[in-house]
Design a protein around this motif. Structure first.
Motif, PDB file in Angstrom:
ATOM      1  N   ASP A 225       0.863  -1.182   0.000  1.00 56.66           N
ATOM      2  CA  ASP A 225       0.000   0.000   0.000  1.00 56.66           C
ATOM      3  C   ASP A 225       0.897   1.229   0.000  1.00 56.66           C
ATOM      4  O   ASP A 225       1.768   1.345   0.872  1.00 56.66           O
ATOM      5  CB  ASP A 225      -0.873  -0.024   1.264  1.00 56.66           C
ATOM      6  CG  ASP A 225      -1.970   1.027   1.246  1.00 56.66           C
ATOM      7  OD1 ASP A 225      -2.107   1.741   0.234  1.00 56.66           O
ATOM      8  OD2 ASP A 225      -2.699   1.132   2.263  1.00 56.66           O
ATOM      9  N   HIS A 289      -3.050   2.393   9.029  1.00 54.94           N
ATOM     10  CA  HIS A 289      -3.618   1.085   9.351  1.00 54.94           C
ATOM     11  C   HIS A 289      -2.527   0.045   9.154  1.00 54.94           C
ATOM     12  O   HIS A 289      -1.535   0.299   8.460  1.00 54.94           O
ATOM     13  CB  HIS A 289      -4.804   0.783   8.428  1.00 54.94           C
ATOM     14  CG  HIS A 289      -4.458   0.896   6.968  1.00 54.94           C
ATOM     15  ND1 HIS A 289      -3.974  -0.164   6.230  1.00 54.94           N
ATOM     16  CD2 HIS A 289      -4.478   1.960   6.113  1.00 54.94           C
ATOM     17  CE1 HIS A 289      -3.732   0.246   4.986  1.00 54.94           C
ATOM     18  NE2 HIS A 289      -4.027   1.532   4.885  1.00 54.94           N
ATOM     19  N   GLU A 332       1.758   8.396   1.425  1.00 52.68           N
ATOM     20  CA  GLU A 332       1.605   7.191   2.246  1.00 52.68           C
ATOM     21  C   GLU A 332       2.818   6.283   2.114  1.00 52.68           C
ATOM     22  O   GLU A 332       3.165   5.843   1.017  1.00 52.68           O
ATOM     23  CB  GLU A 332       0.355   6.411   1.817  1.00 52.68           C
ATOM     24  CG  GLU A 332       0.196   5.060   2.516  1.00 52.68           C
ATOM     25  CD  GLU A 332      -1.055   4.302   2.087  1.00 52.68           C
ATOM     26  OE1 GLU A 332      -1.493   4.483   0.935  1.00 52.68           O
ATOM     27  OE2 GLU A 332      -1.574   3.526   2.904  1.00 52.68           O
TER      28      GLU A 332
HETATM   29 ZN    ZN Z   1      -3.525   2.792   3.257  1.00 53.78          ZN
END
Ligand code: ZN
Ligand code: ZN
Length: 355
Positions: A225, A289, A332
């Motif tokens: 991710d 997360h 991110e």
């Molecule tokens: Zn994410």
């Protein structure tokens, strides 16, 4: 402790005779079976994969030390009933946050003497701290994402649609070792980037647009991710200010990451930084997360996370600023928490890229 011993410890803690696992990720984690169709049954005496004809060979190959039972004409309910009788199970745990109500009802109706006991997330919790082997896979998945990002920078041109960019990203991931996507890729340009989870559309990328790309792949079952936001053409002073505020918030949050930090405290660092600027209130989602077999795992870096984050836990760090009718930025990275800090699995450039 091996995996079966860890599950039996859960049985001890919840005073259960056995547990019926329906969540495909938990099934895979415990048994290695990737078919994700069927149930896994674990008691102190037996470990059984119940599945249908299509998956029995696969289950036998993937899950050494587990019995494989092929369900018959009576379907899962009959097969489970027979198993419970043979194993003399009285208290059977089930995953109440996963088992469909219809399946629960039909089981609960047919079982004669057994009691079905919700186990909540007791099994999912086994997956929180990643093993060295899991971390290698996640790292590799993230590495593939880094490669795709490098390549996409050579491809993005004004006039391309968001959908085309998403298709190239996915092509680059799959031709560099990904076996699939960990979630639907997000490519959002211009004002669309003000929507954190925008779906790629036929909108053409224009000169001066922010382009936010949030994407990830699967490598040996494990997810990656990452998000990067770039500007196509020259960034305006306002775009630079938004971008650098997000970057500052991300770096500040990373400063406090180490084993034992409380999840909400990491979120607060990034949020306070953004809220101390004119972009107060523009960061409307949690900071991060965990990532594993599933893309969004516990624990989180969010206001509701009161747990201490342990070493070996993966976390994303993804602050953003979203401004209606203007656009948005998210950056991110994916890290693993260590005793003294973290290791960052994401290596793509973080200074603002102007294409
Ligand atoms: Zn994410
Ligand atoms: Zn993401």
């Amino acid at each position: 402790m091996n995996m079966k011993e860890r599950v039996i410890k859960v049985l001890d803690e919840l005073n259960l005779d056995a547990v019926l696992v329906s969540d495909g990720y938990n099934m895979r984690y415990i048994s290695g079976f990737t078919g994700a169709t069927g149930y896994l049954y674990v008691s102190r005496n037996r470990s059984v994969i119940l599945t249908d004809f299509r998956y029995t060979i696969q289950a036998n190959n993937q899950s050494q030390g587990f019995e494989v039972i092929e369900i018959g004409k009576g379907g899962y309910t009959a097969a489970i009933n027979d198993l419970l009788d043979a194993d003399q199970t009285k208290r059977l745990g089930f995953e109440d946050d996963h088992l469909l109500y219809a399946n629960y009802s039909s089981l609960n109706e047919k079982l004669h003497k057994e009691e079905m006991v919700p186990v909540k997330d007791a099994l999912t919790k086994l997956r929180i701290v990643k093993t060295a082997d899991e971390l290698e896979k996640i790292k590799m998945a993230e590495h593939i994402g880094d490669i795709a990002f490098t390549k996409i920078l050579e491809v993005i041109k004004p006039g391309m649609t968001e959908l085309e960019v998403a298709a190239y990203l996915e092509f680059f991931m799959k031709t560099n070792g990904a076996e699939g996507l960990s979630f639907d890729s997000i490519v959002a340009s211009g004002v669309n980037s003000s929507m954190p989870h925008a779906t790629p559309s036929n909108k053409k990328i224009e000169l001066g647009d922010f382009v936010t790309m949030d994407f990830g792949c699967l490598y040996q079952g494990y997810c990656s991710d990452m998000t990067r936001t770039i500007v196509v053409g020259k960034a305006s002073p306002e775009q630079k200010e938004v971008y650098n505020t997000v970057l500052k918030a991300q770096l500040a949050a990373m400063e406090v990451i180490r084993a034992g930090v409380i999840g909400k405290d990491v979120d607060k660092v990034a949020r306070d930084l953004i809220d101390s600027t004119k972009y107060k209130g523009c960061f409307g989602h949690g900071l991060g997360h965990s990532v594993g077999l599933f893309i969004h795992e516990e624990p989180r870096f969010s206001a509701g996370e009161n747990n201490a984050i342990l070493a070996g836990v993966t976390e994303t760090v993804e602050p953003g600023i979203y401004i209606k009718d203007f656009g948005g930025v998210r950056i991110e990275d994916l890290v693993v928490v260590t005793e003294n800090g973290f290791e960052n699995f994401t290596h793509s450039e973080k200074q603002l890229i102007e294409l």
